[in-house]
Design an enzyme around this catalytic site. Sequence first.
Site, mmCIF file in Angstrom:
data_model
loop_
_atom_site.group_PDB
_atom_site.id
_atom_site.type_symbol
_atom_site.label_atom_id
_atom_site.label_comp_id
_atom_site.label_asym_id
_atom_site.label_seq_id
_atom_site.Cartn_x
_atom_site.Cartn_y
_atom_site.Cartn_z
ATOM 1 C CE LYS A 166 52.853 -11.692 36.186
ATOM 2 N NZ LYS A 166 53.741 -10.470 36.278
ATOM 3 C CG HIS B 217 40.836 -7.160 57.186
ATOM 4 N ND1 HIS B 217 41.067 -6.077 56.358
ATOM 5 C CD2 HIS B 217 41.216 -6.943 58.585
ATOM 6 C CE1 HIS B 217 41.431 -5.158 57.375
ATOM 7 N NE2 HIS B 217 41.506 -5.799 58.658
ATOM 8 N N GLY C 23 42.377 0.613 58.092
ATOM 9 C CA GLY C 23 43.468 1.754 58.090
ATOM 10 C C GLY C 23 43.986 1.716 59.409
ATOM 11 C CG ASP D 6 53.360 -7.868 34.504
ATOM 12 O OD1 ASP D 6 52.567 -8.855 34.690
ATOM 13 O OD2 ASP D 6 54.187 -7.842 35.583
ATOM 14 C CB CYS E 281 39.244 -3.234 59.677
ATOM 15 S SG CYS E 281 40.349 -3.385 60.921
ATOM 16 C CE1 TYR E 282 40.348 5.036 61.700
ATOM 17 C CE2 TYR E 282 39.328 5.469 59.331
ATOM 18 C CZ TYR E 282 39.774 5.869 60.413
ATOM 19 O OH TYR E 282 39.921 7.270 60.752
ATOM 20 C CD GLU F 119 39.858 -7.170 53.289
ATOM 21 O OE1 GLU F 119 38.639 -7.451 53.608
ATOM 22 O OE2 GLU F 119 40.576 -6.393 53.783
#
Length: 512
Positions: free
Chosen positions: A368, A168, A54, A226, A81-82, A170
């Site tokens: 996606k 991070h 954040g 979609d 992180c945060y 991810e």
Amino acid sequence: MRETILVLDFGGQYNQLIARRVRECNVYCEVRPYTMTVEEIKQMAPKGIILTGGPNSVYDMASPHGDPEIFSLGIPVLGICYGAQLMAWTLGGKVATAPVSEYGKTEVTVADRSGLLREVSDRTVTWMSHTDYIEKVPEGFSITAYTPVCPVAAMENKEKNLYAFQFHPEVTHSREGKKMLSAFVYGPCGCRGDWKMDSFVETAITRIREKVGNGKVLCALSGGVDSSVAAVLMSKAVGRQLTCVFVDHGLLRKNEGDEVEAVFGPEGEYDLNFIRVNAQQRFYDRLSGVTDPEKKRKIIGEEFIRVFEEEADKIGAVDYLVQGTIYPDVIESGLGKSAVIKSHHNVGGLPDHVQFKEIIEPLRMLFKDEVRAAGLALGLPEYLIFRQPFPGPGLGVRIIGEVTEEKVRIVQDADAIYRQEIAAAGLDKSISQYFAALTNMRSVGVMGDFRTYDYAIALRAVITDDFMTAEAARLPWDVLERVTTRIVNEVEHVNRVLYDCTGKPPATVEME
Ligand code: XMP
């Protein structure tokens, strides 16, 4: 009971990416705001909690702090992180402004491999983005990784099952990030990892049925991946309570309107009410003389809604409106604090005059490729699932400058040739998105013995996982040559073909 990992959102940019990485480990994962109460968390009974990054500083009292009780619920917690700083700060460690910020790829030295860093290399490249850092770990924690700048790049308290990464994991730049997340999910959280897209589909169908009851549902179907997946998901859940309206705005790919009708219309295989509206001329009229990209997008979006409203009016009041919004649309349209890059017309632009109780966005949390996986799990045919994404404003954003019927015809014909040749070369599955666009550039050429002054077509082909970043595909020269020859020979008013080598960023996938 279904295993869930809960991601508590503290305002970071990569929160959905964290959820997606966890889902890639075959564990269901949901992102919820950090304000979720401890009671609600207990009810959900997640196998683990991840606190996101954040933009704030934990020592600023106005920053989001969540409930400190989350650290003593006995549920494993991973702070990123945060989230890592929050864990350190809440439990009595020290967080301060780092002497220098670390941003981007950063090598981390692993100091302790007995926990989440068990499977990673001694020195591993991660991705950092921070100005604060953990200066001192709370009691009971040990430092498991560090960098020259950051004394605590990772810390753990195994006894309490609390873990934290300053970097991070991810983000794909963190080379071994997935191993770390998987170590959390399968290690302390003890997940089995038996969740698949089928389960998403089953859960979604059950939730939709519960929500919709006997209500009437209206869906704007574009024929793209979609909205097709959303429509079929809805039709499996509520059958003929669903009406799909397909607006042909005259900015579709060659023959696409008829193809969509063949799949979803009365001759198709799905159980739903299908209405096709041929509104081509209305769109051409409204776009006449308009050159500004955002104006064009707005006009197409507004006109689309108007046509849609007129159809909806004929149906009368409905209970629910379905939108095929997917996660990248949500962020790129500038919800929250992100900047507006392009106004995607399927987000935010809601019809004012359609009477409905609520919006349903069954794919809002998916990327996606996850939408495609859901489509396959729904039994949709591959040709439909692997159909390229196509923007709501259609060829309107692939014709630079004013849109005219003639330009639409030119770009449709060029694009059809390009697609045929890419498929013939067997490249269609390995390129994420490819299309022809009409530049607004005219230039001098020679054909036969005559001077020409005609348009240049730009070919685009990109490789991407999530469409948030992309690189230009390295197409074989002979394919480009074949496409070029065919386009200049077969499409009137084109005398030049260009290949767009730009990635995203700095370009975007579409031209406008
Ligand atoms: P950009 O051009 O934003 O494209 O890099 C990223 C992906 O989004 C698609 N795109 C849209 N999709 N409505 C949509 O549904 C839109 O207004 C829109 N604009 C771009 C684009 O085709 C690519 O797949």
